[in-house]
Design a protein around this motif. Structure first.
Motif, PDB file in Angstrom:
ATOM      1  N   SER A  55       7.953 -54.712 -75.011  1.00 43.13           N
ATOM      2  CA  SER A  55       7.861 -55.481 -73.463  1.00 43.13           C
ATOM      3  C   SER A  55       6.770 -54.578 -72.638  1.00 43.13           C
ATOM      4  CB  SER A  55       9.126 -55.439 -72.826  1.00 43.13           C
ATOM      5  OG  SER A  55      10.110 -56.319 -73.421  1.00 43.13           O
ATOM      6  N   SER A  70       6.531 -61.825 -69.268  1.00 45.26           N
ATOM      7  CA  SER A  70       7.618 -61.233 -69.485  1.00 45.26           C
ATOM      8  C   SER A  70       8.016 -61.921 -70.811  1.00 45.26           C
ATOM      9  CB  SER A  70       8.440 -61.170 -68.226  1.00 45.26           C
ATOM     10  OG  SER A  70       8.847 -62.504 -67.997  1.00 45.26           O
ATOM     11  N   ARG A  71       9.251 -61.184 -71.391  1.00 45.40           N
ATOM     12  CA  ARG A  71       9.903 -62.148 -72.276  1.00 45.40           C
ATOM     13  C   ARG A  71      11.580 -61.534 -72.380  1.00 45.40           C
ATOM     14  NH1 ARG A  71       7.479 -59.273 -77.737  1.00 45.40           N
ATOM     15  NH2 ARG A  71       8.953 -60.749 -78.556  1.00 45.40           N
ATOM     16  N   ASP A  72      12.079 -62.692 -72.856  1.00 48.42           N
ATOM     17  CA  ASP A  72      13.734 -62.676 -72.768  1.00 48.42           C
ATOM     18  C   ASP A  72      14.183 -62.930 -74.347  1.00 48.42           C
ATOM     19  OD1 ASP A  72      16.204 -62.847 -72.975  1.00 48.42           O
ATOM     20  OD2 ASP A  72      16.399 -64.114 -70.970  1.00 48.42           O
ATOM     21  N   ASN A  73      14.319 -61.751 -75.073  1.00 50.93           N
ATOM     22  CA  ASN A  73      14.539 -61.701 -76.534  1.00 50.93           C
ATOM     23  C   ASN A  73      16.088 -62.332 -76.805  1.00 50.93           C
ATOM     24  OD1 ASN A  73      12.246 -60.573 -76.980  1.00 50.93           O
ATOM     25  ND2 ASN A  73      13.130 -58.362 -77.268  1.00 50.93           N
ATOM     26  N   THR A  74      16.901 -62.422 -75.720  1.00 47.62           N
ATOM     27  CA  THR A  74      18.121 -63.000 -76.031  1.00 47.62           C
ATOM     28  C   THR A  74      18.150 -64.565 -75.959  1.00 47.62           C
ATOM     29  OG1 THR A  74      18.717 -63.198 -73.713  1.00 47.62           O
ATOM     30  CG2 THR A  74      19.352 -61.152 -74.861  1.00 47.62           C
ATOM     31  N   LYS A  75      16.754 -65.167 -75.471  1.00 48.97           N
ATOM     32  CA  LYS A  75      16.719 -66.482 -75.362  1.00 48.97           C
ATOM     33  C   LYS A  75      15.562 -67.039 -76.205  1.00 48.97           C
ATOM     34  CE  LYS A  75      18.842 -66.841 -70.656  1.00 48.97           C
ATOM     35  NZ  LYS A  75      18.463 -67.241 -69.199  1.00 48.97           N
TER      36      LYS A  75
END
Length: 124
Positions: A55, A70-75
């Protein structure tokens, strides 16, 4: 194979904001380095922002301080928050995924998968 789908583009007045999203169809999204590129008519595709598997973000100079990746690895999502938009930001924006960057993620050739692109238009 990773399918990438961008959303959130559109028309905005100069000084306004947009948030682009990129949804990835893969069960192992966290292992990919991700990037946003853009291409204006008659110009080459250029790097806008990247985010690695830790990240850590990187930006082209002209968007530094205005854009946030940004990133959301859960989604399985990566975002590009674009603030203080300028007419020169007008372009088709592409999301891309790389199995591993070789040169910091700034070259299109480093990426293995691409989205179809989404139009961003900034009116003066």
């Amino acid at each position: 194979h990773v399918r990438l789908v961008e959303s959130g583009g559109g028309l905005v007045q100069a000084g306004g904001s947009l948030r682009l999203s990129c949804a990835a169809s893969t069960g192992i999204f966290s292992v990919y380095d991700m990037g946003w590129f853009r291409q204006a008519p008659g110009l080459e595709r250029e790097f806008v922002a990247g985010i690695d598997t830790f990240s850590k973000p990187s930006y082209r100079a002209s968007v530094q301080g205005r854009f946030v990746i940004s990133r959301d690895n859960t989604k399985n999502l990566v975002y590009l928050q674009m603030n203080s938009l300028k007419p020169e930001d007008t372009a088709v924006y592409y999301c891309a995924a790389a199995e591993r960057w070789e040169y910091g993620g700034t070259r299109p050739s480093e990426y293995d998968f691409w989205g179809q692109g989404i139009q961003v238009t900034v009116a003066s």
